[in-house]
Design an enzyme around this catalytic site. Structure first.
Site, PDB file in Angstrom:
ATOM      1  N   GLY A   1       0.822  -1.211   0.000  1.00 41.26           N
ATOM      2  CA  GLY A   1       0.000   0.000   0.000  1.00 41.26           C
ATOM      3  C   GLY A   1       0.851   1.254   0.000  1.00 41.26           C
ATOM      4  O   GLY A   1       1.884   1.330  -0.673  1.00 41.26           O
TER       5      GLY A   1
ATOM      6  N   SER B   1       5.326  -5.576  -1.615  1.00 42.66           N
ATOM      7  CA  SER B   1       5.593  -4.145  -1.602  1.00 42.66           C
ATOM      8  C   SER B   1       5.981  -3.685  -0.192  1.00 42.66           C
ATOM      9  O   SER B   1       6.917  -4.206   0.399  1.00 42.66           O
ATOM     10  CB  SER B   1       4.362  -3.399  -2.137  1.00 42.66           C
ATOM     11  OG  SER B   1       4.637  -2.029  -2.324  1.00 42.66           O
ATOM     12  N   MET B   2       5.251  -2.718   0.380  1.00 50.47           N
ATOM     13  CA  MET B   2       5.605  -2.210   1.705  1.00 50.47           C
ATOM     14  C   MET B   2       5.402  -3.247   2.802  1.00 50.47           C
ATOM     15  O   MET B   2       6.024  -3.163   3.860  1.00 50.47           O
ATOM     16  CB  MET B   2       4.788  -0.966   2.030  1.00 50.47           C
ATOM     17  CG  MET B   2       5.296   0.306   1.386  1.00 50.47           C
ATOM     18  SD  MET B   2       7.057   0.619   1.655  1.00 50.47           S
ATOM     19  CE  MET B   2       7.100   0.907   3.407  1.00 50.47           C
TER      20      MET B   2
ATOM     21  N   HIS C   1       9.488  -4.574  -4.862  1.00 48.80           N
ATOM     22  CA  HIS C   1       9.595  -3.740  -6.069  1.00 48.80           C
ATOM     23  C   HIS C   1       9.813  -2.298  -5.633  1.00 48.80           C
ATOM     24  O   HIS C   1       9.737  -1.962  -4.455  1.00 48.80           O
ATOM     25  CB  HIS C   1       8.372  -3.892  -6.984  1.00 48.80           C
ATOM     26  CG  HIS C   1       7.086  -3.399  -6.374  1.00 48.80           C
ATOM     27  ND1 HIS C   1       5.877  -3.494  -7.014  1.00 48.80           N
ATOM     28  CD2 HIS C   1       6.821  -2.801  -5.191  1.00 48.80           C
ATOM     29  CE1 HIS C   1       4.936  -2.982  -6.258  1.00 48.80           C
ATOM     30  NE2 HIS C   1       5.484  -2.547  -5.151  1.00 48.80           N
TER      31      HIS C   1
ATOM     32  N   ASP D   1       8.728  -6.256 -10.414  1.00 48.69           N
ATOM     33  CA  ASP D   1       8.141  -7.109  -9.379  1.00 48.69           C
ATOM     34  C   ASP D   1       8.977  -8.377  -9.235  1.00 48.69           C
ATOM     35  O   ASP D   1       9.150  -9.138 -10.193  1.00 48.69           O
ATOM     36  CB  ASP D   1       6.701  -7.473  -9.734  1.00 48.69           C
ATOM     37  CG  ASP D   1       5.769  -6.279  -9.653  1.00 48.69           C
ATOM     38  OD1 ASP D   1       6.210  -5.224  -9.181  1.00 48.69           O
ATOM     39  OD2 ASP D   1       4.602  -6.413 -10.069  1.00 48.69           O
TER      40      ASP D   1
END
Length: 258
Positions: free
Chosen positions: A127, A156-157, A181, A230
């Site tokens: 997010g 991600s995060m 990523h 990714d």
């Protein structure tokens, strides 16, 4: 013959006066006999007693919990119950609201007893970068160690927060996946505004790459290359990469699943 007709008329009149229907009979003053009315009243009192019993609400997972010193237990949200055991779930997209909730719980648990660890379970698609960095800063700020456990997907995060756990206590379940990523942006508006936003995204990317390098032991250049697209890793690959420390696996003698 007249007596027979009179008898039939009396029987029909009595049956009509009973009127066991949902449609009220205006001509009948007391349509239900006393013995039948008593049965209905006893059933009504039983239903009232049943309504007094507290049942678990349907829809939201809740469990019974009795506050110490209280004589009765209440139904509480299962996640609020787990907070009391120092367990936090990061199970949705990371935004400001979720970050504030997680940070608030961590600060409270740390102030309550900073000698015990906090368990952060992660199953999130990632997010907001800023919200994720806020959770990261709070993890570094509190004195309690934060044990991170990945189940499902940490992308991600979420993968960044997973790697930010206490060294040696960053864990994952065997079927979990991790994806890393570079930050993404979608700036709109005037050319100068887009230029400023792009510079901020590049600065955040450089900062995240440095933090990833510090947490994994990889070089910054290698982190930059790996974050270019990714990059999905299994739990075992994440251990080799340095994002986590160990995969939680049951031994054969402890495995009770068929």
């Amino acid at each position: 013959m007249s007596r027979l007709l009179l008898s039939l008329f009396c029987i029909v009149s009595q049956a009509y006066a009973y009127a066991p229907s949902f449609v009220p009979n205006k001509n009948v003053v007391n349509s239900i006999p006393k013995n039948i009315r008593a049965i209905y009243q006893s059933q009504g009192s039983t239903s009232a007693k049943r309504n007094d019993i507290k049942m678990m609400p349907i829809g939201v997972p809740k469990v019974a919990y009795r506050v110490p010193g209280s004589q009765s237990a209440d139904w509480v949200d299962i996640y609020n119950r787990l907070y009391r055991e120092r367990i936090i779930f990061l199970g949705s997209e990371i935004d400001d609201e979720l970050a504030n909730q997680v940070i608030g719980v961590m600060l409270y648990l740390d102030s309550e007893d900073n000698s015990k660890p906090i368990y952060l379970y992660i199953n999130s698609p990632g997010g907001s970068v800023i919200s994720g960095l806020a959770i990261y800063d709070a993890m570094q700020h509190i004195k309690s160690e934060v044990i991170t456990i990945n189940l499902g997907l940490a992308a991600s995060m979420a993968s960044f927060i997973l790697a930010a756990g206490s060294k040696g206590k960053r864990l994952a379940l065997p079927s979990s996946r991790i994806m890393i990523h570079q930050p993404m942006g979608g700036a709109q508006g005037q050319a100068e505004d887009i230029k400023v936003e792009a510079a901020q995204i590049l600065r955040i990317r450089d900062n995240i790459c440095k933090l990833y390098a510090m947490m994994t032991g990889r070089t910054v250049n290698q982190i930059v290359q790996d974050l270019d697209r990714d990059n999905f890793l299994s739990a075992a690959e994440a251990v080799e990469y340095g994002l986590i420390d160990r995969v939680l696996e049951n031994t054969d003698d402890q495995d009770t699943q068929l």
